[in-house]
Design a protein around this motif. Structure first.
Motif, PDB file in Angstrom:
ATOM      1  N   ARG A 264       3.612   1.496  -1.535  1.00 51.13           N
ATOM      2  CA  ARG A 264       4.306   1.370  -2.853  1.00 51.13           C
ATOM      3  C   ARG A 264       5.805   1.187  -2.467  1.00 51.13           C
ATOM      4  O   ARG A 264       6.637   2.106  -3.000  1.00 51.13           O
ATOM      5  CB  ARG A 264       4.130   2.509  -3.667  1.00 51.13           C
TER       6      ARG A 264
ATOM      7  N   ASP B 249      -3.835   6.829  -5.226  1.00 51.15           N
ATOM      8  CA  ASP B 249      -4.255   7.469  -4.045  1.00 51.15           C
ATOM      9  C   ASP B 249      -5.935   7.258  -3.952  1.00 51.15           C
ATOM     10  O   ASP B 249      -6.465   7.210  -2.706  1.00 51.15           O
ATOM     11  CB  ASP B 249      -4.123   9.118  -4.182  1.00 51.15           C
TER      12      ASP B 249
ATOM     13  N   ASP C 167      -0.185   8.292  -9.901  1.00 50.47           N
ATOM     14  CA  ASP C 167      -0.204   8.447  -8.334  1.00 50.47           C
ATOM     15  C   ASP C 167      -1.814   8.639  -7.920  1.00 50.47           C
ATOM     16  O   ASP C 167      -2.252   8.364  -6.977  1.00 50.47           O
ATOM     17  CB  ASP C 167       0.632   9.635  -7.703  1.00 50.47           C
ATOM     18  N   ASP C 168      -2.370   9.522  -8.725  1.00 54.56           N
ATOM     19  CA  ASP C 168      -4.003   9.852  -8.545  1.00 54.56           C
ATOM     20  C   ASP C 168      -4.776   8.699  -8.335  1.00 54.56           C
ATOM     21  O   ASP C 168      -5.721   8.774  -7.831  1.00 54.56           O
ATOM     22  CB  ASP C 168      -4.304  10.880  -9.755  1.00 54.56           C
TER      23      ASP C 168
ATOM     24  N   LYS D  34      -6.350   3.903  -2.590  1.00 57.63           N
ATOM     25  CA  LYS D  34      -5.864   3.686  -1.027  1.00 57.63           C
ATOM     26  C   LYS D  34      -7.110   4.465  -0.329  1.00 57.63           C
ATOM     27  O   LYS D  34      -7.600   4.014   0.668  1.00 57.63           O
ATOM     28  CB  LYS D  34      -4.915   4.716  -0.668  1.00 57.63           C
ATOM     29  N   LEU D  35      -7.798   5.440  -0.861  1.00 55.29           N
ATOM     30  CA  LEU D  35      -8.944   6.132  -0.127  1.00 55.29           C
ATOM     31  C   LEU D  35     -10.084   4.934  -0.045  1.00 55.29           C
ATOM     32  O   LEU D  35     -10.795   4.804   0.916  1.00 55.29           O
ATOM     33  CB  LEU D  35      -9.451   7.291  -0.912  1.00 55.29           C
TER      34      LEU D  35
ATOM     35  N   SER E 240       0.729  -1.163   0.121  1.00 54.29           N
ATOM     36  CA  SER E 240       0.025   0.073  -0.014  1.00 54.29           C
ATOM     37  C   SER E 240       1.066   1.257   0.114  1.00 54.29           C
ATOM     38  O   SER E 240       0.623   2.302  -0.456  1.00 54.29           O
ATOM     39  CB  SER E 240      -1.046  -0.070   1.366  1.00 54.29           C
TER      40      SER E 240
END
Length: 386
Positions: free
Chosen positions: A18, A91, A87-88, A94-95, A16
């Motif tokens: 990375r 992210d 990354d977006d 992850k949210l 998670s």
């Protein structure tokens, strides 16, 4: 906690964050093979190693080892699916991972067990995927008891009737939504609340199609994504067919155009209003069903389009049913709000702990608790649950 469980949590936390196995091994001064053994539960991790790895992964040792904490590996699965994920996207994954873990943890704390009774999976078959999408969409409507009638609150159908965990949060513009399935948590979905309601509904149904056809494969819907694969063609067709079933569209079209020889803006407005979709969506559907010539919508656009004022003149102020039915929600779903309030009332979590768990401010937690408390205060003995 046994070594295998600790190792699994460490693996999920590392992926998670990375971080590679080599980087993690170097941080605690061991060989990569030793780190692999730790993650497999074959070698017990030492206290100083745990503290260093937790710091590397951007979390506390307590968060890693709390018995009630829930750890899901949605992020590693998405990374394997999208090798070059930006990354977006990661992210957003992850949210979604954090939101699902929070909901499951609250359920565990309160002893809530969700009964999963999903509709049967329908893997893609050889042949015309659009025809399969039409059939699968109607079968799901029948399973839900919707028949061929219009449905305006798609989010409630996903949450309450199908049992998918649905979250709406602001995301970068190019990310429309994410879907994932976990054996413990079930199906979950994250939608971009910054997008217009009609687009969000389309995204929800697109992801629902992946849930129907390949639910154990995670999916990220991006605006620049190629839609030529069979999976994507199926998902887009499924969304159209679910919102505007062929038979219902044909029947309503026949009723509205009876005795007339021209397709007008008024016909498009009334059909869009009847099914709670955009004027473009219903026109494209008419073209697809052969009820209007290909290029009809493009002709309307080239000749002034169909304005909101024209819609109001035909159907009045309640012109956008799909938008009206898409009620704005707070940063967390209503069900989680109830779980969080109950957990606070029972003293299982403080306001600060709930704020960290759900990723919202203490002010929002306090407002949530107060709102639910006021509603309970209004109820008399007649509404008391046994």
């Amino acid at each position: 906690m046994d070594d295998t469980s600790v190792g699994e949590r460490l693996r999920i936390a590392r992926e998670s964050a990375r971080t590679t196995q080599a980087e993690a091994a170097d941080t605690i001064g061991v060989a990569r093979t030793t780190l692999i053994a730790i993650e497999k539960g074959q070698r017990r991790i030492r206290t100083h190693e745990l503290q260093k790895l937790a710091s590397l992964y951007g979390m506390s040792a307590n968060a890693l080892l709390r018995s009630e904490a829930v750890h899901l590996d949605l992020i590693p699965r998405f990374r394997k699916l999208m090798q070059s994920a930006e990354d977006d996207v990661l992210d957003a994954v992850k949210l979604l991972n954090d939101l699902v873990c929070s909901e499951v943890e609250l359920e565990d704390a309160l002893g809530v067990r969700r009964q999963l009774s999903y509709p049967p999976e329908r893997p893609l078959l050889p042949g015309n995927v659009r025809a399969q999408a039409e059939q699968d969409a109607q079968e799901l409507r029948d399973w839900l008891g919707l028949g061929s009638g219009p449905c305006f609150d798609i989010i409630s159908i996903l949450e309450l009737q199908i049992g998918i965990r649905v979250f709406l949060r602001p995301l970068p513009p190019k990310i429309s939504g994410l879907f994932a399935y976990d054996e413990r948590a079930g199906a979950c979905m994250l939608l971009n609340s910054n997008h217009p309601p009609e687009r969000t509904v389309q995204t929800a149904l697109h992801e629902l199609a992946h849930f129907i056809s390949a639910r154990r494969q995670p999916e990220a819907l991006l605006s620049e994504k190629e839609h030529n694969s069979r999976d994507e063609v199926y998902a887009n067709a499924f969304a159209r067919c679910f919102l505007t079933p062929a038979r219902a569209v044909r029947q309503r079209f026949a009723e509205l155009t009876a005795g007339q020889s021209r397709l007008t803006r008024r016909h498009i407005i009334l059909l869009a209003h009847a099914f709670g979709v955009s004027r473009e969506a219903v026109t494209r559907r008419l073209e697809e069903l052969g009820l209007a010539k290909r290029g009809t919508w493009d002709w309307f656009i080239a000749n002034g389009g169909i304005s909101d004022e024209q819609v109001r003149q035909v159907v009045g102020d309640g012109s956008e049913r799909s938008v009206d039915a898409f009620k704005p929600r707070g940063p967390i779903p209503p069900r989680i709000a109830l779980l969080a309030t109950e957990a606070w009332k029972q003293g299982l979590y403080s306001e600060g702990q709930l704020s960290s768990l759900l990723g919202i401010s203490r002010f929002d937690i306090r407002a949530l608790v107060d709102e639910n408390g006021n509603e309970e205060g209004e109820a008399d003995e007649l509404f008391k649950l046994s």
